[in-house]
Scaffold this motif. Structure first.
Motif, PDB file in Angstrom:
ATOM      1  N   PHE A 279      46.671  46.410  36.265  1.00  0.00           N
ATOM      2  CA  PHE A 279      47.890  46.564  38.013  1.00  0.00           C
ATOM      3  C   PHE A 279      48.494  45.887  37.732  1.00  0.00           C
ATOM      4  O   PHE A 279      50.228  45.393  38.247  1.00  0.00           O
ATOM      5  N   SER A 280      47.512  44.401  37.385  1.00  0.00           N
ATOM      6  CA  SER A 280      48.945  43.362  37.475  1.00  0.00           C
ATOM      7  C   SER A 280      49.768  42.681  36.459  1.00  0.00           C
ATOM      8  O   SER A 280      50.812  42.424  36.614  1.00  0.00           O
ATOM      9  N   SER A 281      49.628  43.293  35.591  1.00  0.00           N
ATOM     10  CA  SER A 281      50.469  43.554  34.691  1.00  0.00           C
ATOM     11  C   SER A 281      50.659  45.083  33.767  1.00  0.00           C
ATOM     12  O   SER A 281      50.285  45.231  32.548  1.00  0.00           O
ATOM     13  N   PRO A 282      50.988  45.201  34.732  1.00  0.00           N
ATOM     14  CA  PRO A 282      51.310  46.302  33.945  1.00  0.00           C
ATOM     15  C   PRO A 282      51.995  46.788  32.441  1.00  0.00           C
ATOM     16  O   PRO A 282      52.957  45.774  31.750  1.00  0.00           O
TER      17      PRO A 282
ATOM     18  N   ASN B 242      40.923  36.479  38.063  1.00  0.00           N
ATOM     19  CA  ASN B 242      43.052  36.431  38.371  1.00  0.00           C
ATOM     20  C   ASN B 242      42.679  37.710  39.054  1.00  0.00           C
ATOM     21  O   ASN B 242      43.537  38.313  39.949  1.00  0.00           O
ATOM     22  N   SER B 243      41.862  39.084  38.409  1.00  0.00           N
ATOM     23  CA  SER B 243      41.992  40.484  38.005  1.00  0.00           C
ATOM     24  C   SER B 243      40.764  40.681  39.606  1.00  0.00           C
ATOM     25  O   SER B 243      41.528  40.969  40.793  1.00  0.00           O
ATOM     26  N   LEU B 244      40.168  40.461  40.477  1.00  0.00           N
ATOM     27  CA  LEU B 244      39.556  39.854  42.224  1.00  0.00           C
ATOM     28  C   LEU B 244      41.025  39.609  42.535  1.00  0.00           C
ATOM     29  O   LEU B 244      40.585  40.036  43.766  1.00  0.00           O
ATOM     30  N   ALA B 245      41.410  38.096  42.597  1.00  0.00           N
ATOM     31  CA  ALA B 245      42.337  38.021  43.758  1.00  0.00           C
ATOM     32  C   ALA B 245      43.057  39.032  43.466  1.00  0.00           C
ATOM     33  O   ALA B 245      44.002  38.866  44.578  1.00  0.00           O
ATOM     34  N   GLN B 246      44.040  39.830  41.948  1.00  0.00           N
ATOM     35  CA  GLN B 246      44.933  40.017  42.531  1.00  0.00           C
ATOM     36  C   GLN B 246      44.389  41.740  42.554  1.00  0.00           C
ATOM     37  O   GLN B 246      45.564  42.810  42.637  1.00  0.00           O
ATOM     38  N   ARG B 247      43.042  41.945  43.410  1.00  0.00           N
ATOM     39  CA  ARG B 247      42.344  43.460  43.140  1.00  0.00           C
ATOM     40  C   ARG B 247      42.891  44.755  42.241  1.00  0.00           C
ATOM     41  O   ARG B 247      43.548  45.375  42.203  1.00  0.00           O
ATOM     42  N   ASP B 248      42.773  44.591  40.825  1.00  0.00           N
ATOM     43  CA  ASP B 248      43.359  44.943  39.329  1.00  0.00           C
ATOM     44  C   ASP B 248      41.974  45.678  38.762  1.00  0.00           C
ATOM     45  O   ASP B 248      41.697  44.962  38.764  1.00  0.00           O
ATOM     46  N   TYR B 249      42.174  46.476  39.524  1.00  0.00           N
ATOM     47  CA  TYR B 249      40.410  47.425  39.592  1.00  0.00           C
ATOM     48  C   TYR B 249      40.637  47.927  38.454  1.00  0.00           C
ATOM     49  O   TYR B 249      39.597  47.851  37.479  1.00  0.00           O
TER      50      TYR B 249
END
Lengths: 330, 344
Positions: free
Chosen positions: B97-100, B299-306
């Motif tokens: 999600f965070s880096s499409p 990082n993915s936790l912080a950005q909710r990158d499921y």
């Protein structure tokens, strides 16, 4: 009995355990001799210091046990070994080769992660037997001697053997280097009655065929009656009576030895004849004054509370440490 | 039941494998739902942003988001779950999600080796050093080395590892200025061609040195204390006394009679640690900006990158389960007493 040469002299041996409450006097002024081909049985209750003494004979007592004084002198094959002055390396070569020891804890005597075969080899290697085939041939022979299937046992781990089997494997291993003396500490205590019988018969066979001198350390007087030539009774770390098996069973003088005999069941006797010795063994840190047996003795005199009796000869090879030895000898 | 089926049902390996797959299935399902229960949603944020920026309707913004993230947002959650499971079965974890546009699997492949490298070496060094020190002080207990190492071990094993990390950073980076930590961010030296050149290998070691030091310091105490303990217990065993009575050489007793038995209980812990290795340490890797899987996870936790989160959790689950399995197999190899359980 024709007596061989003297092979072991223990003289005035005293061993203390260091403890927070003070020294535990486990062995006090013990002297005895062992002759070639003889079976000597050291009898005492648990906590009487007999195991400590057995261990000290090959200098294996724990670090907290300190030999205060005395000598342990072996005369084997024309050589003299003073155990107390031997170095670690000398002791290592001496153990098992000259004097082997079979322990109380035979059930746990083998390394659980190494096969029995390897442990036989280890033993041989440690004493400069280089030829593996020779070690294994001898091991198989000994295992057959103790009535075990050598192939099966050698390839087993210790958990695959029963208690009686382990005890026999340990006895076989103890014979691997043809020791001159075998010390056995409570070698039958953890076994059932039938296995005990097997072991006792085996020991008789070893005695007859190999002429090894034995020291049995046990609490079991009936075992002593069957195997021993001479018996030493130990109370509170001290020899209280010493004599031939016949002396001890027919003319015991010390009230403690007499008590022990009375407490031993016989095949023909009934239970009513059995009496246990009243009281408990003394605290080895705070020993009573005078004769250490006085609190449990049936007929103590005032002198018994003041003076500790010396071990004196009262017959050929019969010694006793009791102030009333003369009176109680009827 | 036919005989071969019965034998199959009794097969230890098969039973274990089935149980492992069941566990993985369960964990994946649970993470799928739990991640979606977390507050905050990057796609909602994106949709709201688009609506306020360009003035399009919610529906249009949602369509844009769906096409951008390649995700179905309108169907019920259980349909999404079935969809996710189907894709996962063929190794498709979707896009970040965070880096499409970045496939999740590529991120894992990029980040994971660094963690395996740094944590793996640390576990190895820590274990080896720890058991030797533990054994040494068990034999020399009461000596000065025992006092020093035992206190060191108790202190380091009770301080959380991120604190150790921060202290190292301050001590070596700020106070002593031995380690230029601004250059040491990341995993590999900048401007050096990756390969088996000495320069590159030295570079990746230098970059990993602080995280590795942190792992070693914070885990070695546990090994020392456990090994000291098991060694002392083993030294009191009857078979060690008997070995002495048999006149065995001291070195042989130490290695084959005490050592082999004392180390056994530690193996399970070691293999389990190797299993946890895949998870890395989000805190440590963040402190040192070491781009391993733990860094990616935080990082993915912080950005909710499921998708990234789920994939990393899946990696951790699988490696822990397999480590468990490996521990069982290994233990039965090392300890003959439990062999019967595996080959039943």
């Amino acid at each position: 009995m024709a007596r061989g040469e003297k092979v072991l002299t223990v003289e005035k041996l005293s061993i203390d355990y260091i403890s927070r409450r003070g020294p535990v006097q486990a062995v006090r002024n013990v002297s005895f001799d062992l002759y070639a081909g003889e079976n000597l049985c050291i009898i005492g209750e648990s906590g009487s210091g007999k195991t400590t003494m057995g261990m000290s004979l090959v200098k294996l007592s724990p670090p907290s046990a300190v030999i205060k004084k005395g000598t342990i002198l072996y005369t084997l094959g024309g050589k003299e070994y003073d155990v107390r002055s031997m170095s670690e390396a000398q002791l290592r070569a001496f153990r098992w080769k000259e004097v082997a020891m079979v322990f109380q804890g035979a059930l746990n005597a083998f390394n659980p992660v190494i096969r029995i075969k390897k442990q036989f080899l280890d033993t041989g290697w440690a004493h400069n037997m280089k030829d593996n085939k020779e070690i294994l041939r001898r091991s198989e022979e000994l295992l057959r001697f103790v009535q075990l299937d050598p192939k099966r046992v050698l390839n087993s781990y210790q958990h695959e053997l029963s208690g009686g089997m382990k005890q026999r494997v340990l006895i076989a291993m103890s014979l691997l280097l043809n020791p001159k003396i075998l010390i056995m500490d409570e070698c039958t205590s953890a076994l059932d009655i039938l296995t005990q019988r097997t072991i006792i018969n085996l020991l008789k066979k070893i005695k007859e065929e190999m002429g090894i001198a034995f020291i049995f350390v046990s609490h079991d007087l009936s075992l002593a009656a069957e195997l021993a030539d001479r018996i030493v009774t130990i109370y509170a770390g001290r020899v209280v009576e010493m004599g031939t098996t016949e002396d001890i069973f027919k003319n015991a003088v010390h009230p403690y030895t007499r008590g022990l005999i009375k407490a031993t069941p016989t095949v023909t006797g009934n239970e009513e004849g059995l009496t246990s010795i009243k009281g408990t063994p003394p605290d080895l840190i705070r020993l009573p004054a005078g004769c250490k047996f006085n609190p449990r003795c049936e007929f103590p005199t005032t002198q018994c509370y003041q003076e500790e009796p010396e071990l004196v000869s009262i017959g050929k090879d019969h010694y006793v440490a009791c102030l009333k030895a003369d009176q109680s000898r009827d | 039941m036919p005989a071969f089926l019965r034998r199959l049902a009794k097969n230890f390996l098969l039973r274990r494998l089935l149980a492992m797959f069941a566990t993985i299935f369960l964990v994946v399902t649970l993470t799928f739902f739990m991640v979606r229960l977390m507050p905050g949603n990057p796609i909602e944020v994106y949709i709201n942003q688009q609506m306020s920026l360009t003035g399009i309707s919610y529906q249009e913004a949602q369509n844009q988001a769906a096409s951008l993230y390649n995700i179905d947002l309108t169907s019920p959650i259980w349909v999404q779950w079935v969809d996710y499971m189907k894709k996962m079965a063929v190794g498709d974890f979707g896009y970040s999600f965070s880096s499409p546009g970045t496939p999740v699997i590529k991120m894992i492949v990029d980040y994971l080796p660094w963690t395996i490298f740094s944590v793996g070496i640390s576990i190895f060094i820590s274990f080896i050093l720890g058991i030797f020190m533990g054994m040494y002080i068990a034999y020399k207990r009461g000596g000065w080395m025992d006092h020093i190492l035992s206190s060191f071990a108790s202190i380091t094993s009770s301080v959380p590892n991120y604190l150790v990390g921060i202290l190292l950073l301050i001590f070596f980076g700020v106070q002593l200025r031995i380690i230029p930590f601004s250059v040491m961010r990341g995993t590999a030296p900048a401007g050096v061609e990756p390969g088996f050149s000495l320069e590159y290998l030295w570079g990746i070691f230098a970059h990993a040195i602080l995280p590795m030091l942190t792992y070693i310091i914070s885990t070695i105490g546990g090994w020392i204390l456990t090994m000291k303990n098991t060694t002392m217990t083993t030294m009191g065993e009857d078979y060690v006394l008997v070995a002495k009575a048999r006149g065995l050489k001291e070195s042989r007793i130490i290695v084959h009679y005490v050592g082999r038995n004392a180390i056994l209980p530690l193996f399970t812990t070691l293999v389990m640690q190797v299993g946890l290795l895949i998870g890395g340490s989000p805190l440590i890797e963040t402190i040192f900006v070491y781009k391993g899987i733990g860094y990616a996870l935080s990082n993915s936790l912080a950005q909710r990158d499921y998708p990234v989160m789920q994939a990393i959790f899946l990696c951790i689950t699988i490696s822990v389960i397999f480590a468990n399995f490996a521990a069982d197999l290994l233990y039965s190899k090392l300890d003959p007493r439990i062999k019967s359980n595996v080959t039943e």
